[in-house]
Scaffold this motif. Structure first.
Motif, PDB file in Angstrom:
ATOM      1  N   GLU A  57      -5.588   3.628   0.133  1.00  0.00           N
ATOM      2  CA  GLU A  57      -5.108   2.739   1.191  1.00  0.00           C
ATOM      3  C   GLU A  57      -6.173   2.719   2.288  1.00  0.00           C
ATOM      4  OE1 GLU A  57      -2.632   0.372   3.698  1.00  0.00           O
ATOM      5  OE2 GLU A  57      -4.215   1.796   4.082  1.00  0.00           O
ATOM      6  N   VAL A 100       1.072   5.796  -7.382  1.00  0.00           N
ATOM      7  CA  VAL A 100       1.422   4.411  -7.749  1.00  0.00           C
ATOM      8  C   VAL A 100       2.553   4.458  -8.765  1.00  0.00           C
ATOM      9  CG1 VAL A 100       0.601   2.259  -8.773  1.00  0.00           C
ATOM     10  CG2 VAL A 100      -0.944   3.627  -7.352  1.00  0.00           C
ATOM     11  N   MET A 159       2.892   3.401  -3.649  1.00  0.00           N
ATOM     12  CA  MET A 159       2.512   2.007  -3.851  1.00  0.00           C
ATOM     13  C   MET A 159       3.225   1.530  -5.117  1.00  0.00           C
ATOM     14  SD  MET A 159       0.310   1.503  -1.563  1.00  0.00           S
ATOM     15  CE  MET A 159      -0.669   2.468  -0.441  1.00  0.00           C
ATOM     16  N   LEU A 160       3.392   0.224  -5.246  1.00  0.00           N
ATOM     17  CA  LEU A 160       4.017  -0.311  -6.452  1.00  0.00           C
ATOM     18  C   LEU A 160       3.013  -1.079  -7.295  1.00  0.00           C
ATOM     19  CD1 LEU A 160       7.561  -1.828  -5.866  1.00  0.00           C
ATOM     20  CD2 LEU A 160       6.921   0.426  -6.725  1.00  0.00           C
ATOM     21  N   ASN A 161       2.974  -0.753  -8.568  1.00  0.00           N
ATOM     22  CA  ASN A 161       2.232  -1.573  -9.530  1.00  0.00           C
ATOM     23  C   ASN A 161       3.217  -2.607 -10.065  1.00  0.00           C
ATOM     24  OD1 ASN A 161       1.325  -2.579 -12.075  1.00  0.00           O
ATOM     25  ND2 ASN A 161      -0.204  -0.956 -12.130  1.00  0.00           N
ATOM     26  N   GLU A 162       2.885  -3.893  -9.856  1.00  0.00           N
ATOM     27  CA  GLU A 162       3.809  -4.975 -10.195  1.00  0.00           C
ATOM     28  C   GLU A 162       3.381  -5.744 -11.442  1.00  0.00           C
ATOM     29  OE1 GLU A 162       5.034  -7.148  -6.510  1.00  0.00           O
ATOM     30  OE2 GLU A 162       3.503  -5.889  -5.604  1.00  0.00           O
ATOM     31  N   ASP A 163       2.567  -5.119 -12.252  1.00  0.00           N
ATOM     32  CA  ASP A 163       2.090  -5.811 -13.461  1.00  0.00           C
ATOM     33  C   ASP A 163       3.235  -6.186 -14.394  1.00  0.00           C
ATOM     34  OD1 ASP A 163      -0.492  -5.823 -12.685  1.00  0.00           O
ATOM     35  OD2 ASP A 163      -1.176  -4.224 -14.014  1.00  0.00           O
ATOM     36  N   PHE A 220     -12.965   2.513  -6.498  1.00  0.00           N
ATOM     37  CA  PHE A 220     -13.676   2.538  -5.217  1.00  0.00           C
ATOM     38  C   PHE A 220     -14.727   3.632  -5.229  1.00  0.00           C
ATOM     39  CE2 PHE A 220      -9.701   4.907  -5.132  1.00  0.00           C
ATOM     40  CZ  PHE A 220     -10.110   6.168  -4.744  1.00  0.00           C
ATOM     41  N   ALA A 244      -3.964   5.209  -5.749  1.00  0.00           N
ATOM     42  CA  ALA A 244      -4.523   4.049  -5.060  1.00  0.00           C
ATOM     43  C   ALA A 244      -5.001   4.485  -3.677  1.00  0.00           C
ATOM     44  CB  ALA A 244      -3.467   2.950  -4.936  1.00  0.00           C
ATOM     45  N   ARG A 250       8.221 -10.433   3.437  1.00  0.00           N
ATOM     46  CA  ARG A 250       7.917  -9.100   2.916  1.00  0.00           C
ATOM     47  C   ARG A 250       8.853  -8.029   3.478  1.00  0.00           C
ATOM     48  NH1 ARG A 250       2.494  -7.565   1.101  1.00  0.00           N
ATOM     49  NH2 ARG A 250       1.556  -9.459   0.287  1.00  0.00           N
ATOM     50  N   ARG A 279      -1.796 -14.001  -5.269  1.00  0.00           N
ATOM     51  CA  ARG A 279      -0.353 -13.723  -5.244  1.00  0.00           C
ATOM     52  C   ARG A 279      -0.032 -12.556  -4.310  1.00  0.00           C
ATOM     53  NH1 ARG A 279       1.933  -9.926  -9.430  1.00  0.00           N
ATOM     54  NH2 ARG A 279       0.198  -9.047 -10.599  1.00  0.00           N
ATOM     55  N   ARG A 281      -5.182  -5.050  -8.407  1.00  0.00           N
ATOM     56  CA  ARG A 281      -4.267  -4.363  -9.336  1.00  0.00           C
ATOM     57  C   ARG A 281      -2.979  -3.993  -8.614  1.00  0.00           C
ATOM     58  NH1 ARG A 281      -4.822   1.228 -11.962  1.00  0.00           N
ATOM     59  NH2 ARG A 281      -3.375   1.086 -13.694  1.00  0.00           N
ATOM     60  N   VAL A 282      -3.125  -3.521  -7.366  1.00  0.00           N
ATOM     61  CA  VAL A 282      -1.969  -3.173  -6.539  1.00  0.00           C
ATOM     62  C   VAL A 282      -2.174  -3.813  -5.164  1.00  0.00           C
ATOM     63  CG1 VAL A 282      -0.628  -1.296  -5.508  1.00  0.00           C
ATOM     64  CG2 VAL A 282      -1.691  -0.969  -7.755  1.00  0.00           C
ATOM     65  N   ASP A 283      -1.114  -4.386  -4.630  1.00  0.00           N
ATOM     66  CA  ASP A 283      -1.168  -5.141  -3.378  1.00  0.00           C
ATOM     67  C   ASP A 283      -1.745  -4.307  -2.223  1.00  0.00           C
ATOM     68  OD1 ASP A 283      -0.733  -6.849  -1.275  1.00  0.00           O
ATOM     69  OD2 ASP A 283       1.457  -6.845  -1.416  1.00  0.00           O
ATOM     70  N   GLY A 284      -2.839  -4.787  -1.649  1.00  0.00           N
ATOM     71  CA  GLY A 284      -3.354  -4.230  -0.402  1.00  0.00           C
ATOM     72  C   GLY A 284      -4.103  -2.918  -0.508  1.00  0.00           C
ATOM     73  N   VAL A 285      -4.323  -2.422  -1.701  1.00  0.00           N
ATOM     74  CA  VAL A 285      -5.011  -1.129  -1.855  1.00  0.00           C
ATOM     75  C   VAL A 285      -6.069  -1.245  -2.955  1.00  0.00           C
ATOM     76  CG1 VAL A 285      -3.049   0.231  -1.069  1.00  0.00           C
ATOM     77  CG2 VAL A 285      -3.309  -0.265  -3.505  1.00  0.00           C
ATOM     78  N   SER A 286      -6.800  -0.151  -3.136  1.00  0.00           N
ATOM     79  CA  SER A 286      -7.871  -0.143  -4.127  1.00  0.00           C
ATOM     80  C   SER A 286      -7.633   0.945  -5.165  1.00  0.00           C
ATOM     81  CB  SER A 286      -9.208   0.119  -3.430  1.00  0.00           C
ATOM     82  OG  SER A 286     -10.243   0.199  -4.380  1.00  0.00           O
ATOM     83  N   THR A 287      -7.887   0.598  -6.414  1.00  0.00           N
ATOM     84  CA  THR A 287      -7.774   1.610  -7.472  1.00  0.00           C
ATOM     85  C   THR A 287      -9.140   1.957  -8.070  1.00  0.00           C
ATOM     86  OG1 THR A 287      -7.300  -0.128  -9.083  1.00  0.00           O
ATOM     87  CG2 THR A 287      -5.410   0.963  -8.086  1.00  0.00           C
ATOM     88  N   ASP A 320       0.658 -14.654   1.550  1.00  0.00           N
ATOM     89  CA  ASP A 320       1.543 -14.662   2.715  1.00  0.00           C
ATOM     90  C   ASP A 320       1.065 -13.727   3.831  1.00  0.00           C
ATOM     91  OD1 ASP A 320       1.983 -12.369   1.284  1.00  0.00           O
ATOM     92  OD2 ASP A 320       4.141 -12.295   1.674  1.00  0.00           O
ATOM     93  N   ARG A 376       9.525  -9.791  -3.468  1.00  0.00           N
ATOM     94  CA  ARG A 376       8.828 -11.040  -3.832  1.00  0.00           C
ATOM     95  C   ARG A 376       9.804 -12.208  -3.987  1.00  0.00           C
ATOM     96  NH1 ARG A 376       3.727  -9.631  -2.542  1.00  0.00           N
ATOM     97  NH2 ARG A 376       3.098  -7.747  -3.641  1.00  0.00           N
ATOM     98  N   SER A 390      -0.120  -0.845   3.397  1.00  0.00           N
ATOM     99  CA  SER A 390       0.361  -1.478   2.173  1.00  0.00           C
ATOM    100  C   SER A 390       1.285  -0.582   1.367  1.00  0.00           C
ATOM    101  CB  SER A 390      -0.841  -1.887   1.310  1.00  0.00           C
ATOM    102  OG  SER A 390      -1.620  -2.822   2.009  1.00  0.00           O
TER     103      SER A 390
END
Lengths: 184, 250
Positions: free
Chosen positions: A124, A133, A87-91, B173, A122, A103, B48, B165-171, B52, A98, A68
């Motif tokens: 992975e 992030v 990683m990207l925070n998209e808040d 844990f 984050a 993707r 979201r 919070r972030v796609d595909g990962v954990s913040t 996909d 997107r 990811s």
């Protein structure tokens, strides 16, 4: 009341206090906090990344079918070999892909990114690694770049079995310095 | 003679007093002692981020809630009247999913906990969870008798936040490297603990035992939460529940 009587009462009271006291002693477990998953991810390090922010960050998307990670990011005056895998925070703003059909539609696309690094990393799960992030607040499309590298495989052997397939796919690439470390 | 008699009487009184004090103290301890059943629910992914993907997580927001409820109902049937039942839920995950679902999942979970008459405790950070396990209650009086964890997991990490919070990962844990922060004094020696997440039986269970001195059940393979109120089942062919990592997988 003689000495032996005092002794008996003293003994009874002492025993009572000892028995009552056990609960207090055993419950006073030291305050625990979760350590950062990785020594690299300290508040000082994030502060260092966010200190003297450049007018924009150079970013390059590198899509991976399993992991990811979003891609790489660096200061404009840095070499791509010094870029961080993030990683990207998209808040605040959705990632550029997107708006695209898929993707991987912007694979290798370069951008000028605006934003800052989040204070927490984050995890992975496929790589069993912690990543920086980047909180995206704006971007501009730039030129198309060349493949930098695929994601480093985990050597810890404690990621899911799915990762083993990924690891084999990634075996060929390890020429750059990484921003990530094994969590174990 | 009178003086000797008085002496005996005083000795007897002192003995009676000490015995009474000891019995009262022991009685209080006995009355105060009650085990805790602790159930932990992680949060759902966001649609979201997952919509996909080929392997899409958490189409239903309540995977970790419904299964926890099923477990709580089982616990409520078998627990002693003095035992404590606590349900800890990762709040941030449901707040964010609430926005996506356009419904108040926090209120819904609170209603479910109230209906079951169990204590609901929200947490946002792993340190809050560990702090509660270690000293949320006086563990000398209320050791944890049973622990159930419902959350995303791989063999090394339980992820309370995943793809939220972030796609595909954990913040947020709990990684095996942090398990030593959990006090083994928090658990009864015969505590029954289960990690219902994927792959926990391939690494996590051994590290848990080393850290807490209690056995934990975990799955070899993936677990499937999509059967509604049923407990998760192992979906990987050949998978099984174990409390020791099989030697071939270490």
């Amino acid at each position: 009341m003689n000495f032996s009587q005092w002794l008996q009462i003293e003994f009874a009271l002492t025993l009572t206090f000892v028995l009552c006291g056990c609960a207090v002693t055993n419950s006073s477990v030291s305050q625990s906090t979760v350590s950062p998953g990785n020594k690299v991810f300290t508040p000082e390090r994030v502060a260092q990344l966010n200190a003297n922010p450049p007018p924009y960050w150079d970013a390059q998307r590198e899509f991976h079918p399993v992991h990811s990670t979003w891609g790489f990011i660096k200061r404009p005056d840095q070499e791509w070999s010094e870029a961080l895998l993030v990683m990207l925070n998209e808040d605040t703003l959705p990632a550029p892909h997107r708006k695209l059909p898929r993707r991987d539609s912007d694979h290798l696309q370069r951008y000028r990114f605006y934003g800052y690094f989040d204070s927490e990393p984050a995890y992975e799960p496929f790589l069993n690694k912690l990543f920086d992030v980047f909180v995206l607040t704006g971007y501009e499309k730039s030129e198309v770049g060349e493949q930098l590298r695929l994601v480093e495989k985990s050597d810890a052997g404690i990621t899911s079995s799915f990762t083993r397939q990924t690891r084999m796919r990634d075996r060929s690439t390890s020429r750059h310095r990484y921003s990530v470390e094994d969590i174990e | 003679m009178v003086s000797q008699c008085n002496s005996y009487t005083t000795k007897f009184q002192a003995f009676a007093l000490s015995t009474t004090l000891i019995l009262v103290t022991l009685g209080q301890k006995q009355l105060a002692h009650a085990d805790e059943f602790l159930v932990i629910s992680g949060g759902p992914a966001l649609n979201r981020f997952e919509a996909d993907k080929q392997t899409r997580h958490d189409r239903f927001w309540g995977n970790f809630i419904q299964t926890a409820e099923t477990r709580l109902i089982e616990i409520l049937k078998k627990k002693k009247s003095t035992d404590v039942v606590t349900w800890m839920v990762f709040r941030t995950g449901y707040e964010r999913r609430s926005q996506e679902e356009s419904r108040n999942l926090i209120a819904e979970i609170e209603q479910r906990a109230a209906k079951l008459n169990v204590t609901l405790k929200w947490f946002r950070k792993t340190r809050e969870l560990i702090s509660y396990i270690n000293q949320g209650l006086d563990r000398s009086q209320h050791p944890i008798k049973q622990l159930d964890i419902f959350a995303h997991s791989n063999k090394a990490c339980v992820m309370f936040d995943y793809s939220n919070r972030v796609d595909g990962v954990s913040t947020v844990f709990l990684h095996t490297r942090d398990l030593p922060l959990i006090s083994s004094n928090a658990f009864r020696k015969d505590a029954y603990t289960t990690n219902w997440g994927c792959h926990a039986g391939e690494y996590w269970v051994d590290r848990w035992r080393q850290a807490t001195d209690t056995y934990m059940w975990g799955a070899i393979g993936k677990t499937n939460y999509s059967y509604g109120a049923m407990m998760p089942i192992i979906s990987t062919p050949g998978g099984r529940w174990v409390k020791f990592v099989p030697s071939g997988r270490r």
